[in-house]
Design an enzyme around this catalytic site. Structure first.
Site, PDB file in Angstrom:
ATOM      1  CG  ASP A  11      -2.039  -1.057   1.195  1.00  0.00           C
ATOM      2  OD1 ASP A  11      -2.172  -1.453   0.147  1.00  0.00           O
ATOM      3  OD2 ASP A  11      -2.368  -1.573   2.315  1.00  0.00           O
ATOM      4  CG  ASP A 130     -11.961  -3.631   0.198  1.00  0.00           C
ATOM      5  OD1 ASP A 130     -11.008  -4.496   0.260  1.00  0.00           O
ATOM      6  OD2 ASP A 130     -11.828  -2.497  -0.237  1.00  0.00           O
TER       7      ASP A 130
END
Length: 251
Positions: A11, A130
């Site tokens: 990330d 997600d």
């Protein structure tokens, strides 16, 4: 049977690799190019980069990171975060990405999946999802960094994602993300049973055996992790050796 893949995820925020728990408490880990080069050295099968701020002002910096990484890394590079148009996809691919990951943009504009697959090929299009338990025995799809419940059933969504032409799904369990208690086996297998395209397990790896367990207990084709690799608790070689010792074919 296809050999299973071990995939480190980075990330990136403002040019640095960061990591948090349940999408919160983010802290700096290090330089993304150096991290990616090390994972390449260790034998990663792929590397995933997510631009987690994906702001307009940060986009140029992020693509610079992708360009530099592509010069040093010789495994497939998947890039996501803030990609909401075909032109965004094109820019990332030109910068050196091999695959594009779309998440919130795909939920809000499903046609983007089909457009990307038609122009660049299904093999280039990864749909990140997600999802979280909804308290009713099912799972709901979330967007915007797992902050907004889109009111979409996960299993309906994965079927649609495949129909639209995605080549792969990266399934992240919000319930287990960063908690290090193991992958969400129930959610993963529910999705794997609904689609024929590869499914990457994401969210929850906390110890060596979690990787072999996800391959033994689900039909996931790859396992993605961040913290364990970033903080040097495990190497990719150690994970692959453990999988092989349990009869799992890895690359």
């Amino acid at each position: 049977m296809l050999a299973k893949r071990i995939v480190p995820c980075l990330d990136v925020r403002h040019g640095k690799v960061v990591k948090g728990v349940n999408f919160e408490g983010v802290k700096d880990v290090g330089d993304p190019v150096a991290c990616a080069a090390e994972y390449n050295r260790q034998g990663a099968d792929e590397i995933v980069f997510y631009d987690i701020v994906a702001s307009h002002e940060g986009r140029g910096t992020f693509l610079d990171v992708v360009r530099e990484t592509a010069k040093q890394v010789f495994v497939p590079l998947t890039v996501g975060g803030g990609i909401s148009t075909v032109d965004d996809m094109r820019q990332a691919l030109r910068a050196g990405a091999d695959k594009i990951s779309i998440n919130s943009a795909a939920v809000k504009n499903p046609k983007l999946i089909a457009e990307g697959a038609e122009i660049f090929g299904s093999q280039c299009i990864v749909v990140g999802i997600d999802a979280k338990r909804n308290g009713k025995g099912g799972y709901s799809v979330y967007a915007n960094g797992a902050r907004i419940d889109m009111g979409i059933d996960l299993l309906d969504w994965v079927v649609e994602v495949e129909r639209l032409g995605a080549g792969e799904i990266c399934l992240n369990s919000i319930d287990t993300d960063g908690v290090r208690g193991g992958f969400d086996m129930e959610m993963l297998q529910a999705v794997c049973a609904r689609v024929r395209i590869p499914v990457i397990a994401s969210g929850g790896a906390g110890k060596l055996s979690d990787f072999a367990d996800v391959f033994l207990q689900t039909d996931a084709t790859a396992a993605l992790a961040a913290s364990l690799f970033h903080f040097g608790e495990l190497t990719i070689g150690e994970v692959k050796a453990d999988c092989r010792s349990k009869g799992i074919a890895v690359r």
